[in-house]
Design a protein around this motif. Sequence first.
Motif, PDB file in Angstrom:
ATOM      1  N   GLY A  82      -0.445 -49.583  -0.374  1.00 56.83           N
ATOM      2  CA  GLY A  82      -0.430 -50.271  -1.653  1.00 56.83           C
ATOM      3  C   GLY A  82       0.412 -49.499  -2.645  1.00 56.83           C
ATOM      4  O   GLY A  82       0.676 -48.307  -2.464  1.00 56.83           O
ATOM      5  N   CYS A  83       0.855 -50.196  -3.690  1.00 54.01           N
ATOM      6  CA  CYS A  83       1.685 -49.564  -4.711  1.00 54.01           C
ATOM      7  C   CYS A  83       1.232 -50.017  -6.096  1.00 54.01           C
ATOM      8  O   CYS A  83       0.932 -51.195  -6.304  1.00 54.01           O
ATOM      9  N   VAL A  84       1.209 -49.077  -7.020  1.00 53.35           N
ATOM     10  CA  VAL A  84       0.972 -49.358  -8.430  1.00 53.35           C
ATOM     11  C   VAL A  84       2.184 -48.825  -9.178  1.00 53.35           C
ATOM     12  O   VAL A  84       2.617 -47.695  -8.946  1.00 53.35           O
ATOM     13  N   ALA A  85       2.740 -49.640 -10.063  1.00 52.61           N
ATOM     14  CA  ALA A  85       3.890 -49.216 -10.867  1.00 52.61           C
ATOM     15  C   ALA A  85       3.508 -49.191 -12.338  1.00 52.61           C
ATOM     16  O   ALA A  85       2.797 -50.074 -12.816  1.00 52.61           O
ATOM     17  N   GLY A  86       3.982 -48.180 -13.030  1.00 53.47           N
ATOM     18  CA  GLY A  86       3.718 -48.083 -14.452  1.00 53.47           C
ATOM     19  C   GLY A  86       4.493 -46.938 -15.065  1.00 53.47           C
ATOM     20  O   GLY A  86       5.083 -46.124 -14.362  1.00 53.47           O
ATOM     21  N   VAL A  87       4.470 -46.857 -16.373  1.00 51.55           N
ATOM     22  CA  VAL A  87       5.135 -45.767 -17.079  1.00 51.55           C
ATOM     23  C   VAL A  87       4.210 -44.549 -17.126  1.00 51.55           C
ATOM     24  O   VAL A  87       4.645 -43.417 -17.026  1.00 51.55           O
ATOM     25  N   PHE A  88       2.922 -44.773 -17.285  1.00 50.49           N
ATOM     26  CA  PHE A  88       1.907 -43.718 -17.310  1.00 50.49           C
ATOM     27  C   PHE A  88       2.141 -42.732 -18.444  1.00 50.49           C
ATOM     28  O   PHE A  88       1.939 -41.535 -18.299  1.00 50.49           O
ATOM     29  N   ASP A  89       2.553 -43.255 -19.606  1.00 52.51           N
ATOM     30  CA  ASP A  89       2.740 -42.433 -20.788  1.00 52.51           C
ATOM     31  C   ASP A  89       1.380 -42.258 -21.470  1.00 52.51           C
ATOM     32  O   ASP A  89       0.530 -43.144 -21.424  1.00 52.51           O
ATOM     33  N   LEU A  90       1.176 -41.128 -22.099  1.00 56.04           N
ATOM     34  CA  LEU A  90      -0.110 -40.818 -22.748  1.00 56.04           C
ATOM     35  C   LEU A  90      -1.250 -41.129 -21.766  1.00 56.04           C
ATOM     36  O   LEU A  90      -2.119 -41.953 -22.017  1.00 56.04           O
ATOM     37  N   PHE A  91      -1.217 -40.459 -20.634  1.00 51.94           N
ATOM     38  CA  PHE A  91      -2.132 -40.727 -19.525  1.00 51.94           C
ATOM     39  C   PHE A  91      -3.570 -40.785 -20.017  1.00 51.94           C
ATOM     40  O   PHE A  91      -4.015 -39.945 -20.788  1.00 51.94           O
ATOM     41  N   HIS A  92      -4.297 -41.809 -19.560  1.00 51.87           N
ATOM     42  CA  HIS A  92      -5.644 -42.058 -20.070  1.00 51.87           C
ATOM     43  C   HIS A  92      -6.566 -42.606 -18.983  1.00 51.87           C
ATOM     44  O   HIS A  92      -6.150 -42.846 -17.852  1.00 51.87           O
ATOM     45  N   VAL A  93      -7.819 -42.801 -19.337  1.00 53.66           N
ATOM     46  CA  VAL A  93      -8.844 -43.234 -18.402  1.00 53.66           C
ATOM     47  C   VAL A  93      -8.529 -44.601 -17.787  1.00 53.66           C
ATOM     48  O   VAL A  93      -8.898 -44.877 -16.652  1.00 53.66           O
ATOM     49  N   GLY A  94      -7.848 -45.466 -18.507  1.00 54.09           N
ATOM     50  CA  GLY A  94      -7.447 -46.760 -17.942  1.00 54.09           C
ATOM     51  C   GLY A  94      -6.514 -46.585 -16.760  1.00 54.09           C
ATOM     52  O   GLY A  94      -6.596 -47.303 -15.768  1.00 54.09           O
ATOM     53  N   HIS A  95      -5.610 -45.594 -16.849  1.00 51.62           N
ATOM     54  CA  HIS A  95      -4.721 -45.292 -15.730  1.00 51.62           C
ATOM     55  C   HIS A  95      -5.534 -44.830 -14.516  1.00 51.62           C
ATOM     56  O   HIS A  95      -5.338 -45.312 -13.397  1.00 51.62           O
ATOM     57  N   VAL A  96      -6.421 -43.879 -14.753  1.00 48.94           N
ATOM     58  CA  VAL A  96      -7.243 -43.357 -13.651  1.00 48.94           C
ATOM     59  C   VAL A  96      -8.033 -44.483 -13.003  1.00 48.94           C
ATOM     60  O   VAL A  96      -8.081 -44.606 -11.775  1.00 48.94           O
TER      61      VAL A  96
END
Length: 153
Positions: free
Chosen positions: A17-31
């Motif tokens: 599987g793949c997830v794409a994103g910028v992941f700027d200001l990494f936060h709990v939503g990313h995790v």
Amino acid sequence: MLGDGSLGNVGSPPRVGCVAGVFDLFHVGHVDVLERARRHSDRLVVAVLSDEWAMDAWGARPFVPLLERAQIVEHLRCVDEVVAVDDVRPEWLTGVLGVQTVFAASATDGVLGVDELDGIPPGLITVLPAGRGSRSPILRAAIDQRQSRSSVA
């Protein structure tokens, strides 16, 4: 069963599987979205989008440089591989990385949604239900406001 630490059925290839994103200001939503995507994959690849992509899409550079964003994501247990990319192309995903599923989420999760996965065949996209939100939009607005005040002074 996928996502339980096993590699699918014996003799069958792992589900990538793949997830794409910028992941700027990494936060709990990313995790949260990465952990949920990993539960549906045997192997999770994360495509961290470039500063140029962010400039084109948002009209602003990320606060955190690409290399640092990739290093943050790389240290998560649920992530198997991190690649830095300028765009998410179906032939690259399926041909080079062997991806069978591209996960999409809501904008509040901090990764690309269905609308932003332009050009990816719908059959490759799995939409994850909304998960935990974050306060990063509030943080981004506060930083923007502070920067605009300091540029006036």
